[in-house]
Write an enzyme that holds these catalytic residues in place. Structure first.
Site, PDB file in Angstrom:
ATOM      1  N   ASP A  72       0.839  -1.199   0.000  1.00  0.00           N
ATOM      2  CA  ASP A  72       0.000   0.000   0.000  1.00  0.00           C
ATOM      3  C   ASP A  72       0.871   1.244   0.000  1.00  0.00           C
ATOM      4  O   ASP A  72       1.642   1.486   0.927  1.00  0.00           O
ATOM      5  CB  ASP A  72      -0.900  -0.001   1.245  1.00  0.00           C
ATOM      6  CG  ASP A  72      -1.782   1.226   1.326  1.00  0.00           C
ATOM      7  OD1 ASP A  72      -2.943   1.135   0.886  1.00  0.00           O
ATOM      8  OD2 ASP A  72      -1.319   2.283   1.820  1.00  0.00           O
ATOM      9  N   HIS A 116      -7.701   9.570  -1.579  1.00  0.00           N
ATOM     10  CA  HIS A 116      -7.004   9.575  -0.301  1.00  0.00           C
ATOM     11  C   HIS A 116      -7.823  10.242   0.812  1.00  0.00           C
ATOM     12  O   HIS A 116      -7.857   9.741   1.938  1.00  0.00           O
ATOM     13  CB  HIS A 116      -5.657  10.284  -0.469  1.00  0.00           C
ATOM     14  CG  HIS A 116      -4.608   9.824   0.490  1.00  0.00           C
ATOM     15  ND1 HIS A 116      -3.272   9.857   0.201  1.00  0.00           N
ATOM     16  CD2 HIS A 116      -4.698   9.328   1.740  1.00  0.00           C
ATOM     17  CE1 HIS A 116      -2.575   9.381   1.233  1.00  0.00           C
ATOM     18  NE2 HIS A 116      -3.422   9.072   2.177  1.00  0.00           N
ATOM     19  N   LEU A 147      -2.079  -0.039  14.805  1.00  0.00           N
ATOM     20  CA  LEU A 147      -1.515  -0.170  16.148  1.00  0.00           C
ATOM     21  C   LEU A 147      -1.548   1.155  16.907  1.00  0.00           C
ATOM     22  O   LEU A 147      -0.927   1.276  17.967  1.00  0.00           O
ATOM     23  CB  LEU A 147      -0.073  -0.693  16.065  1.00  0.00           C
ATOM     24  CG  LEU A 147       0.097  -2.021  15.317  1.00  0.00           C
ATOM     25  CD1 LEU A 147       1.568  -2.387  15.215  1.00  0.00           C
ATOM     26  CD2 LEU A 147      -0.686  -3.136  16.000  1.00  0.00           C
ATOM     27  N   ILE A 172      -2.812  -3.075   7.307  1.00  0.00           N
ATOM     28  CA  ILE A 172      -1.556  -2.797   6.587  1.00  0.00           C
ATOM     29  C   ILE A 172      -0.518  -2.207   7.544  1.00  0.00           C
ATOM     30  O   ILE A 172      -0.199  -1.016   7.468  1.00  0.00           O
ATOM     31  CB  ILE A 172      -1.786  -1.858   5.382  1.00  0.00           C
ATOM     32  CG1 ILE A 172      -2.683  -0.660   5.769  1.00  0.00           C
ATOM     33  CG2 ILE A 172      -2.366  -2.604   4.204  1.00  0.00           C
ATOM     34  CD1 ILE A 172      -2.758   0.419   4.710  1.00  0.00           C
ATOM     35  N   SER A 210       6.575  -1.115   8.879  1.00  0.00           N
ATOM     36  CA  SER A 210       7.829  -1.114   9.616  1.00  0.00           C
ATOM     37  C   SER A 210       8.968  -1.133   8.612  1.00  0.00           C
ATOM     38  O   SER A 210       8.795  -1.600   7.483  1.00  0.00           O
ATOM     39  CB  SER A 210       7.932  -2.336  10.542  1.00  0.00           C
ATOM     40  OG  SER A 210       9.162  -2.318  11.241  1.00  0.00           O
ATOM     41  N   VAL A 211      10.123  -0.628   9.014  1.00  0.00           N
ATOM     42  CA  VAL A 211      11.324  -0.756   8.183  1.00  0.00           C
ATOM     43  C   VAL A 211      12.332  -1.686   8.848  1.00  0.00           C
ATOM     44  O   VAL A 211      13.424  -1.891   8.333  1.00  0.00           O
ATOM     45  CB  VAL A 211      11.976   0.621   7.915  1.00  0.00           C
ATOM     46  CG1 VAL A 211      11.041   1.503   7.101  1.00  0.00           C
ATOM     47  CG2 VAL A 211      12.372   1.317   9.213  1.00  0.00           C
ATOM     48  N   ARG A 216      10.625  -6.836  12.753  1.00  0.00           N
ATOM     49  CA  ARG A 216       9.248  -6.394  12.971  1.00  0.00           C
ATOM     50  C   ARG A 216       8.377  -6.672  11.750  1.00  0.00           C
ATOM     51  O   ARG A 216       7.198  -7.010  11.880  1.00  0.00           O
ATOM     52  CB  ARG A 216       9.236  -4.889  13.300  1.00  0.00           C
ATOM     53  CG  ARG A 216       7.881  -4.344  13.718  1.00  0.00           C
ATOM     54  CD  ARG A 216       7.396  -4.937  15.022  1.00  0.00           C
ATOM     55  NE  ARG A 216       8.343  -4.751  16.093  1.00  0.00           N
ATOM     56  CZ  ARG A 216       8.499  -3.633  16.788  1.00  0.00           C
ATOM     57  NH1 ARG A 216       7.770  -2.571  16.497  1.00  0.00           N
ATOM     58  NH2 ARG A 216       9.380  -3.579  17.766  1.00  0.00           N
ATOM     59  N   ASN A 260       5.027  -8.905  12.243  1.00  0.00           N
ATOM     60  CA  ASN A 260       3.677  -8.440  11.905  1.00  0.00           C
ATOM     61  C   ASN A 260       2.953  -9.389  10.956  1.00  0.00           C
ATOM     62  O   ASN A 260       1.716  -9.349  10.866  1.00  0.00           O
ATOM     63  CB  ASN A 260       3.744  -7.044  11.281  1.00  0.00           C
ATOM     64  CG  ASN A 260       4.113  -5.973  12.279  1.00  0.00           C
ATOM     65  OD1 ASN A 260       4.003  -6.155  13.489  1.00  0.00           O
ATOM     66  ND2 ASN A 260       4.553  -4.825  11.780  1.00  0.00           N
TER      67      ASN A 260
END
Length: 274
Positions: free
Chosen positions: A45, A108, A190, A229, A232-233, A237, A241
Site C-alpha cells: 500500500d 485519499h 496499532l 496494513i 515497519s522498516v 518487525r 507483523n
C-alpha cells in the site's frame, strides 16, 4: 505462510494483511518492501503523497514475483481531485510504479470543502471501465461522504481505508460498510503515537498467547474482518507483523480489546481535513 484473501464487492480478491509504506523515505522504500516481499507479503500500500512509488517499483522489479501474485494499492492526492485531474494523476502513479495496471486505487481524502469528490469518483469509474485498475475505493470517507457517492453515482466503493484501532473502532462506519458491502481497511492499526501496546489488556493477552502486543492487536483486526496494513522498516518487525495466523483470540479476548474504545484519533479528522 498463506495470507487469507477477502473478496471485494466486484469479485476481486484482496489479501487481508498487507504492507504499508507511509512515511518511509523513497530511498529506504525499496529495501523495506523487498524485505516484506521476501517475508511473504504480497499486498503493498502506497500513495502519491508518500513520495515513494518509485521505491515500491524498484522492489517489485527486483523481487521477480509474477505480477499476478501481487496486489498493489496507491492513492490520489487532494490537489488532483476532479475528473480529468484524477485520470491524469492515476497515469502518473501508474508510470512511477512501472505497472500496466493497479489493483486498487483510492481517493485519499474526501476534502469536503472542495466538494468535488463525486466528480473525482466519476474519473475513477472511467479508470475501472478502461481496465487500468481492478478495483476502486476511498480512504477516510465518513458515512455522509459514502452515502453521497453511492446516491449520485450508483457505484459502491470496494474499500474504505480508515484510521482504525482499539482506541478508535469506528463501529458506525464499519456497520455501514457491512450494509453496503464495502471492505474495511485499517490504517494506523496499532495506534501509532498512543499507549495501546502498553495497555494491560493487550500485554496480558500477549502473555496468554505467547505473542507480542502488536501481534495480538493485528489478530484482533483480522478476526473483526478488517484488512490491515502494518508498517515497519525493521526486518524482524516486518516478519513479526506477518506471523499472526498461528493463533486465535477467543470471544472474551476480542471483547476485552473492544473495551479500549476512546474515540481517539491519531491522524486528521476527515470532516475538516482539506
Amino acid at each position: 505462510m498463506t495470507i487469507p484473501n477477502l473478496t471485494l464487492n466486484n469479485g476481486v480478491a484482496m489479501p487481508q494483511l498487507g504492507f504499508g509504506v507511509f512515511q518511509v523515505p523513497n530511498e529506504e522504500t525499496a529495501a523495506a518492501v523487498g524485505e516484506a516481499l521476501r517475508a511473504g507479503y504480497r499486498s503493498i500500500d502506497t500513495a502519491k503523497a508518500y513520495g515513494n512509488e518509485e521505491g515500491v517499483a524498484q522492489a517489485l522489479r527486483e523481487s521477480g514475483i509474477p505480477r499476478d501474485e501481487l496486489f498493489i494499492t496507491t492513492k490520489l492526492w487532494n490537489d488532483d481531485h476532479g475528473y480529468d485531474s484524477a485520470v491524469r494523476a492515476f497515469e502518473g502513479s501508474r508510470q512511477r510504479l512501472g505497472l500496466d495496471y493497479v489493483d486498487l486505487y483510492l481517493i485519499h481524502w474526501p476534502t469536503p470543502r472542495r466538494d468535488d469528490y463525486v466528480e473525482t469518483w466519476q474519473g475513477f469509474e472511467k479508470l475501472l471501465a478502461d481496465g487500468v485498475v481492478r478495483a476502486i475505493g476511498v480512504s477516510n470517507f465518513q458515512p455522509a461522504h459514502l452515502r453521497r457517492l453511492v446516491d449520485e453515482t450508483g457505484t459502491v466503493p470496494a474499500v474504505n481505508q480508515i484510521e482504525l484501532h482499539p482506541y478508535l473502532q469506528q463501529a458506525e462506519l464499519r456497520g455501514m460498510h457491512g450494509d453496503l458491502g464495502i471492505a474495511t481497511e485499517a490504517w494506523s492499526p496499532l495506534a501509532k503515537g498512543g499507549d495501546l501496546l502498553g495497555e494491560h489488556a493487550v500485554t496480558e493477552l500477549a502473555a496468554k498467547h505467547d505473542r507480542t502486543p502488536a501481534q495480538v492487536v493485528l489478530r484482533w483486526h483480522l478476526q473483526l474482518g478488517n484488512v490491515v496494513i502494518p508498517k515497519s522498516v525493521t526486518p524482524a518487525r516486518i516478519r513479526e507483523n506477518l506471523d499472526v495466523f498461528g493463533f486465535e483470540l477467543d470471544t472474551d479476548d476480542v471483547a476485552r480489546l473492544s473495551t479500549l474504545e476512546r474515540g481517539l484519533r491519531t491522524g486528521p479528522n476527515p470532516d475538516i481535513f482539506n
